[in-house]
Motif scaffolding. Sequence first.
Motif, PDB file in Angstrom:
ATOM      1  N   GLY A  18     -22.509 -20.273  -2.909  1.00  0.00           N
ATOM      2  CA  GLY A  18     -21.160 -19.952  -3.375  1.00  0.00           C
ATOM      3  C   GLY A  18     -20.398 -18.919  -2.570  1.00  0.00           C
ATOM      4  N   PRO A  19     -19.444 -18.279  -3.247  1.00  0.00           N
ATOM      5  CA  PRO A  19     -19.210 -18.486  -4.665  1.00  0.00           C
ATOM      6  C   PRO A  19     -18.320 -19.699  -4.948  1.00  0.00           C
ATOM      7  CG  PRO A  19     -17.780 -16.753  -3.853  1.00  0.00           C
ATOM      8  CD  PRO A  19     -18.635 -17.178  -2.694  1.00  0.00           C
ATOM      9  N   ALA A  20     -18.670 -20.455  -5.980  1.00  0.00           N
ATOM     10  CA  ALA A  20     -17.784 -21.496  -6.473  1.00  0.00           C
ATOM     11  C   ALA A  20     -16.597 -20.819  -7.157  1.00  0.00           C
ATOM     12  CB  ALA A  20     -18.524 -22.399  -7.451  1.00  0.00           C
ATOM     13  N   VAL A  21     -15.430 -21.446  -7.074  1.00  0.00           N
ATOM     14  CA  VAL A  21     -14.197 -20.854  -7.598  1.00  0.00           C
ATOM     15  C   VAL A  21     -13.700 -21.683  -8.773  1.00  0.00           C
ATOM     16  CG1 VAL A  21     -11.791 -20.279  -7.085  1.00  0.00           C
ATOM     17  CG2 VAL A  21     -13.572 -19.844  -5.389  1.00  0.00           C
ATOM     18  N   ALA A  22     -13.405 -21.007  -9.877  1.00  0.00           N
ATOM     19  CA  ALA A  22     -12.937 -21.690 -11.082  1.00  0.00           C
ATOM     20  C   ALA A  22     -11.675 -21.007 -11.612  1.00  0.00           C
ATOM     21  CB  ALA A  22     -14.025 -21.697 -12.157  1.00  0.00           C
ATOM     22  N   PRO A  23     -10.490 -21.507 -11.258  1.00  0.00           N
ATOM     23  CA  PRO A  23      -9.259 -20.961 -11.853  1.00  0.00           C
ATOM     24  C   PRO A  23      -9.183 -21.270 -13.342  1.00  0.00           C
ATOM     25  CG  PRO A  23      -8.794 -22.162  -9.827  1.00  0.00           C
ATOM     26  CD  PRO A  23     -10.201 -22.492 -10.215  1.00  0.00           C
ATOM     27  N   GLY A  24      -8.491 -20.416 -14.062  1.00  0.00           N
ATOM     28  CA  GLY A  24      -8.367 -20.594 -15.493  1.00  0.00           C
ATOM     29  C   GLY A  24      -7.343 -21.639 -15.872  1.00  0.00           C
ATOM     30  N   ALA A  25      -7.612 -22.325 -16.971  1.00  0.00           N
ATOM     31  CA  ALA A  25      -6.672 -23.260 -17.576  1.00  0.00           C
ATOM     32  C   ALA A  25      -6.623 -22.973 -19.065  1.00  0.00           C
ATOM     33  CB  ALA A  25      -7.095 -24.702 -17.326  1.00  0.00           C
ATOM     34  N   TYR A  26      -5.433 -23.077 -19.638  1.00  0.00           N
ATOM     35  CA  TYR A  26      -5.276 -22.792 -21.060  1.00  0.00           C
ATOM     36  C   TYR A  26      -4.891 -24.027 -21.861  1.00  0.00           C
ATOM     37  CZ  TYR A  26      -0.493 -22.413 -19.301  1.00  0.00           C
ATOM     38  OH  TYR A  26       0.696 -22.657 -18.660  1.00  0.00           O
ATOM     39  N   ASP A  27      -4.607 -25.137 -21.171  1.00  0.00           N
ATOM     40  CA  ASP A  27      -4.319 -26.398 -21.842  1.00  0.00           C
ATOM     41  C   ASP A  27      -4.593 -27.537 -20.872  1.00  0.00           C
ATOM     42  OD1 ASP A  27      -2.165 -26.371 -20.070  1.00  0.00           O
ATOM     43  OD2 ASP A  27      -0.629 -26.273 -21.626  1.00  0.00           O
ATOM     44  N   ALA A  28      -4.363 -28.771 -21.316  1.00  0.00           N
ATOM     45  CA  ALA A  28      -4.678 -29.932 -20.488  1.00  0.00           C
ATOM     46  C   ALA A  28      -3.813 -29.991 -19.237  1.00  0.00           C
ATOM     47  CB  ALA A  28      -4.518 -31.214 -21.310  1.00  0.00           C
ATOM     48  N   LEU A  29      -2.537 -29.631 -19.341  1.00  0.00           N
ATOM     49  CA  LEU A  29      -1.656 -29.672 -18.178  1.00  0.00           C
ATOM     50  C   LEU A  29      -2.104 -28.685 -17.110  1.00  0.00           C
ATOM     51  CD1 LEU A  29       0.835 -30.583 -16.612  1.00  0.00           C
ATOM     52  CD2 LEU A  29       2.181 -28.940 -17.965  1.00  0.00           C
ATOM     53  N   SER A  30      -2.394 -27.452 -17.501  1.00  0.00           N
ATOM     54  CA  SER A  30      -2.832 -26.469 -16.503  1.00  0.00           C
ATOM     55  C   SER A  30      -4.166 -26.880 -15.900  1.00  0.00           C
ATOM     56  CB  SER A  30      -2.909 -25.066 -17.112  1.00  0.00           C
ATOM     57  OG  SER A  30      -3.743 -25.029 -18.250  1.00  0.00           O
ATOM     58  N   ALA A  31      -5.023 -27.537 -16.685  1.00  0.00           N
ATOM     59  CA  ALA A  31      -6.294 -28.021 -16.139  1.00  0.00           C
ATOM     60  C   ALA A  31      -6.057 -29.103 -15.088  1.00  0.00           C
ATOM     61  CB  ALA A  31      -7.170 -28.571 -17.262  1.00  0.00           C
ATOM     62  N   ARG A  32      -5.123 -30.023 -15.338  1.00  0.00           N
ATOM     63  CA  ARG A  32      -4.798 -31.054 -14.352  1.00  0.00           C
ATOM     64  C   ARG A  32      -4.276 -30.422 -13.061  1.00  0.00           C
ATOM     65  NH1 ARG A  32      -4.421 -36.554 -15.792  1.00  0.00           N
ATOM     66  NH2 ARG A  32      -2.918 -36.912 -14.116  1.00  0.00           N
ATOM     67  N   LEU A  33      -3.469 -29.389 -13.199  1.00  0.00           N
ATOM     68  CA  LEU A  33      -2.923 -28.721 -12.012  1.00  0.00           C
ATOM     69  C   LEU A  33      -4.027 -28.037 -11.209  1.00  0.00           C
ATOM     70  CD1 LEU A  33       0.326 -27.223 -13.573  1.00  0.00           C
ATOM     71  CD2 LEU A  33       0.193 -29.081 -11.907  1.00  0.00           C
ATOM     72  N   VAL A  34      -4.997 -27.446 -11.897  1.00  0.00           N
ATOM     73  CA  VAL A  34      -6.132 -26.842 -11.205  1.00  0.00           C
ATOM     74  C   VAL A  34      -6.883 -27.904 -10.408  1.00  0.00           C
ATOM     75  CG1 VAL A  34      -8.387 -25.740 -11.524  1.00  0.00           C
ATOM     76  CG2 VAL A  34      -6.405 -24.902 -12.802  1.00  0.00           C
ATOM     77  N   GLU A  35      -7.160 -29.030 -11.035  1.00  0.00           N
ATOM     78  CA  GLU A  35      -7.877 -30.105 -10.355  1.00  0.00           C
ATOM     79  C   GLU A  35      -7.057 -30.655  -9.201  1.00  0.00           C
ATOM     80  OE1 GLU A  35     -10.442 -33.989 -11.651  1.00  0.00           O
ATOM     81  OE2 GLU A  35      -8.423 -33.818 -12.489  1.00  0.00           O
ATOM     82  N   GLN A  36      -5.763 -30.880  -9.419  1.00  0.00           N
ATOM     83  CA  GLN A  36      -4.912 -31.440  -8.368  1.00  0.00           C
ATOM     84  C   GLN A  36      -4.749 -30.495  -7.188  1.00  0.00           C
ATOM     85  OE1 GLN A  36      -1.318 -32.643 -10.391  1.00  0.00           O
ATOM     86  NE2 GLN A  36      -2.367 -34.264 -11.519  1.00  0.00           N
ATOM     87  N   ALA A  37      -4.932 -29.191  -7.422  1.00  0.00           N
ATOM     88  CA  ALA A  37      -4.872 -28.216  -6.332  1.00  0.00           C
ATOM     89  C   ALA A  37      -6.125 -28.241  -5.467  1.00  0.00           C
ATOM     90  CB  ALA A  37      -4.659 -26.814  -6.888  1.00  0.00           C
ATOM     91  N   THR A  45       6.490 -36.702 -13.906  1.00  0.00           N
ATOM     92  CA  THR A  45       5.820 -37.813 -14.578  1.00  0.00           C
ATOM     93  C   THR A  45       4.735 -38.425 -13.695  1.00  0.00           C
ATOM     94  OG1 THR A  45       7.601 -39.318 -13.883  1.00  0.00           O
ATOM     95  CG2 THR A  45       7.751 -38.359 -16.100  1.00  0.00           C
ATOM     96  N   ASP A  46       4.932 -38.400 -12.375  1.00  0.00           N
ATOM     97  CA  ASP A  46       3.856 -38.833 -11.480  1.00  0.00           C
ATOM     98  C   ASP A  46       2.659 -37.897 -11.596  1.00  0.00           C
ATOM     99  OD1 ASP A  46       5.347 -40.943 -10.575  1.00  0.00           O
ATOM    100  OD2 ASP A  46       5.803 -40.065  -8.607  1.00  0.00           O
ATOM    101  N   LEU A  47       2.938 -36.606 -11.664  1.00  0.00           N
ATOM    102  CA  LEU A  47       1.879 -35.591 -11.734  1.00  0.00           C
ATOM    103  C   LEU A  47       1.005 -35.794 -12.961  1.00  0.00           C
ATOM    104  CD1 LEU A  47       2.451 -31.808 -11.120  1.00  0.00           C
ATOM    105  CD2 LEU A  47       1.347 -32.542 -13.217  1.00  0.00           C
ATOM    106  N   ILE A  48       1.591 -36.166 -14.086  1.00  0.00           N
ATOM    107  CA  ILE A  48       0.824 -36.295 -15.325  1.00  0.00           C
ATOM    108  C   ILE A  48       0.336 -37.717 -15.562  1.00  0.00           C
ATOM    109  CG2 ILE A  48       1.841 -34.289 -16.433  1.00  0.00           C
ATOM    110  CD1 ILE A  48       3.711 -36.136 -17.964  1.00  0.00           C
ATOM    111  N   GLY A  49       0.478 -38.605 -14.549  1.00  0.00           N
ATOM    112  CA  GLY A  49      -0.222 -39.874 -14.611  1.00  0.00           C
ATOM    113  C   GLY A  49       0.574 -41.086 -15.040  1.00  0.00           C
ATOM    114  N   LEU A  50       1.905 -41.036 -14.952  1.00  0.00           N
ATOM    115  CA  LEU A  50       2.687 -42.213 -15.357  1.00  0.00           C
ATOM    116  C   LEU A  50       2.401 -43.441 -14.491  1.00  0.00           C
ATOM    117  CD1 LEU A  50       4.771 -43.384 -17.278  1.00  0.00           C
ATOM    118  CD2 LEU A  50       6.571 -42.575 -15.728  1.00  0.00           C
ATOM    119  N   PRO A  51       2.184 -43.315 -13.167  1.00  0.00           N
ATOM    120  CA  PRO A  51       1.864 -44.521 -12.385  1.00  0.00           C
ATOM    121  C   PRO A  51       0.627 -45.250 -12.906  1.00  0.00           C
ATOM    122  CG  PRO A  51       2.504 -42.751 -10.914  1.00  0.00           C
ATOM    123  CD  PRO A  51       2.383 -42.138 -12.279  1.00  0.00           C
TER     124      PRO A  51
END
Length: 297
Positions: free
Chosen positions: A24-43, A281-287
Amino acid sequence: MGELLGTVDTPPRKRLRDLLSTGGPAVAPGAYDALSARLVEQAGFDIVYMTGFGTTASLIGRPDVGLLSGAEMVDNATRIVSAVDVPVIADADTGYGNAINVVRTVRAYEQAGVAGVHLEDQVMPKKCGHMSGKAVIPTDEMAGKIRAAAEARRDPDFVLIARTDAAAVHGLDDAIARARAYADAGADVLFVEAPTSEEGIETVARELRGVAPLVFNWAEGGRTPPLSLERIGELGFSLVIFPIGTLLAATVGMRSLLATVKAEGTPTSALGELPSFGEFTDLIGLPEIGELEQRFS
């Protein structure tokens, strides 16, 4: 990438254990809801950390002082896990009671799909680890809760992180002794919360090296000095969490937009700094929804 009908090659819990064992160290940014979690993953991050501080702030608009129940925390974890494919580590506070409550808590988080949790040795109701006025339970009592957690998990890859808040209450020596006891009780990873100096951080790393992988809490604005990621790695920490940066950034963005609407009557002048409707809407999976509609029509 968190698709509705997506699949993953390696189970998230196995991936988390692999990430913690790489040096490591492995890095884990915080998320407080599903949208912020998607943004962490997409980053491009490999781990999402579900912050209890951010969960409390986002769900009820209150500080992290033990106001949320275990059911509310597990419910948020369930939504976050369903939104991403990467492993999710969740704050499980004190386990919401005694060792018997911990059994139910671990089972509930495991059923929610999280890859790991951290449990802390504070007295209920707990407080954010970087607030004053904390109290901790006896070491033996917490060790019993860790043993209960280890026996409660059904998946041996489910990661148990033992956090101690004793440094602020009884000093760093007691916190280190507690961490060793929690490792002996079955914790996979150790988390000494809120050392207040670089010397203290170095002491934690030196004294616990080889006992178990270690967590560094890079709490934005908290009591722990903000070391570089390179230095954290040199000290031997396996995981670093950035718990509330996304929450603070969202707060700044919303304040700015609302100030514009208040002053000008509409958000027109601020729109150039925001994602377009289509981009969002693309970011949150509309396609993907469109593809599934065609597939199942």
